[in-house]
Design a protein around this motif. Structure first.
Motif, short mmCIF file in Angstrom:
data_model
loop_
_atom_site.label_atom_id
_atom_site.label_comp_id
_atom_site.label_asym_id
_atom_site.label_seq_id
_atom_site.Cartn_x
_atom_site.Cartn_y
_atom_site.Cartn_z
N UNK A 196 -9.52 -24.66 -12.58
CA UNK A 196 -10.40 -24.60 -11.41
C UNK A 196 -10.95 -23.20 -11.20
N UNK A 197 -12.01 -23.12 -10.38
CA UNK A 197 -12.52 -21.84 -9.90
C UNK A 197 -11.82 -21.49 -8.60
N UNK A 198 -11.56 -20.21 -8.41
CA UNK A 198 -10.75 -19.78 -7.28
C UNK A 198 -11.48 -18.74 -6.42
N UNK A 199 -11.14 -18.75 -5.13
CA UNK A 199 -11.54 -17.70 -4.19
C UNK A 199 -10.29 -16.96 -3.78
N UNK A 212 -0.52 -13.83 -9.39
CA UNK A 212 -1.27 -13.45 -10.59
C UNK A 212 -0.44 -12.58 -11.52
N UNK A 213 0.48 -11.81 -10.95
CA UNK A 213 1.39 -11.03 -11.78
C UNK A 213 2.34 -11.96 -12.55
N UNK A 214 2.78 -13.04 -11.89
CA UNK A 214 3.63 -14.03 -12.56
C UNK A 214 2.88 -14.69 -13.70
N UNK A 215 1.62 -15.08 -13.44
CA UNK A 215 0.81 -15.70 -14.48
C UNK A 215 0.53 -14.73 -15.62
N UNK A 216 0.24 -13.48 -15.29
CA UNK A 216 -0.07 -12.48 -16.32
C UNK A 216 1.12 -12.27 -17.25
N UNK A 217 2.34 -12.35 -16.70
CA UNK A 217 3.53 -12.19 -17.53
C UNK A 217 3.64 -13.31 -18.56
N UNK A 222 -6.02 -16.72 -13.50
CA UNK A 222 -6.94 -17.59 -12.77
C UNK A 222 -8.37 -17.11 -12.96
N UNK A 223 -9.32 -18.04 -12.77
CA UNK A 223 -10.73 -17.71 -12.85
C UNK A 223 -11.29 -17.57 -11.44
N UNK A 224 -11.62 -16.34 -11.05
CA UNK A 224 -12.13 -16.07 -9.71
C UNK A 224 -13.65 -16.04 -9.72
N UNK A 225 -14.25 -16.77 -8.79
CA UNK A 225 -15.71 -16.72 -8.63
C UNK A 225 -16.11 -16.13 -7.29
N UNK A 226 -15.14 -16.00 -6.36
CA UNK A 226 -15.42 -15.41 -5.04
C UNK A 226 -14.26 -14.50 -4.66
#
Length: 310
Positions: A196-199, A212-217, A222-226
């Motif tokens: 999904x696209x995220x704000x 996002x730090x957990x995901x980066x590890x 995530x894909x941010x559009x806003x």
């Protein structure tokens, strides 16, 4: 003994310090006079005394208004500290909330502000009517905000590190994923979530949230559009769109009311919230009393949220 005179600072008193801060904060002699309940000529006379003490013009004309000099700006923090010291001296061992006259500044972003501070303001009106509650944005709180007395208290999930800073945990919230149910369904799997696209809310560039730090590890992101500067800006971007926003669940009660939400479909850390202050206020009876009032509104605020989400 050396005779006292204006230039050695002996002519300073609390009223002059309050006058300096009022002109600084309002940017106007007229507005400062209205705030202080005095005449414009009294403010002008007070500024003349301050100029004699500091040897600086302090405020100069700019168009139809006035602007502070660099010296006046630099004097703001020491003036607040001196006023605070005078207040603490006056109430030492004899603190009565009903008699407390001050402006108490709390740094908080819109989540903490809307959740806790209206109830705190109501308690102050009832028990300490002489206290003016001033709320400023905290972003990610800086040490200097507390050290320079720009604020006397900060509320944030991210306390600054410093040996002279004290913190107390107020509560812990959990992240939830908010979305517009008229446009999309809840993301049921991690794959749906990441596709999904995220704000999101960004206070400091390049400083990511814990999720996002957990995901980066794990090599994911995530894909941010806003990206917006406050939680209150999110609803306009979520409604009518397929965007997701992963933010504190307590926002469902006010800022994000009317949007649907679900737990994140992946392991996600909690969000602790702290009250933060400088150590010079640790034993101050007035500040201790106000911190107790803040702590007292936490339980009812969380109980209301539980009722709203039941």
């Amino acid at each position: 003994m050396k005779p006292m005179n204006e230039s050695d600072g002996s002519g300073l008193d609390a009223r002059l310090l309050q006058l300096l801060l009022s002109v600084l904060e309002t940017g106007s002699v007229t507005a400062a006079a209205q705030r202080l309940g005095v005449t414009q000529s009294a403010v002008s006379h007070g500024l003349d005394r301050l100029r004699a003490v500091t040897g600086d013009p302090l405020f100069v004309k700019a168009g139809r208004g006035i602007v502070a000099t660099a010296r006046a700006e630099a004097l703001a923090a020491p003036a607040r500290e001196l006023l605070g010291a005078l207040e603490r001296f006056a109430r030492l061992g004899n603190f009565d909330p009903a008699q407390w006259q001050t402006t108490f500044t709390i740094a908080a972003n819109d989540f903490q502000r809307d959740l806790l501070l209206p109830a705190l303001a109501a308690r102050l009106r009832a028990q300490a009517p002489g206290v003016v509650l001033r709320v400023i944005p905290s972003a990610v709180p800086r040490l200097e905000m507390l050290r320079s007395d720009d604020c006397q208290l900060a509320i944030s999930p991210r306390p600054p590190e410093g040996s002279d800073i004290v913190q107390k945990r107020l509560f812990e919230d959990q992240y939830r994923v908010f979305y517009d149910p008229a446009v999309r369904e809840a993301p049921c799997t991690e794959a749906d979530y990441l596709a999904a696209s995220h704000a999101t809310v960004v206070y400091e560039p390049r400083r990511s949230l814990e999720i996002d730090q957990v995901l980066a590890a794990r090599g994911l992101k995530r894909h941010f559009t806003v990206m917006v500067p406050s939680f209150s800006a999110l609803p306009a971007f979520l409604r009518g769109t397929p965007l997701l926003a992963t933010v504190p669940g307590l926002l469902a009660r006010h800022t994000l009311q009317g949007l649907a939400s679900c737990p994140p479909p992946l392991a996600c850390p909690g969000m602790p919230m702290y009250a933060i202050w400088h150590i010079r206020y640790q034993q101050d009876p007035a500040h201790r009393w106000l911190r107790e009032q803040l702590n007292a509104v936490v339980g009812p605020a969380l109980a209301l949220e539980n009722e709203a989400s039941a």
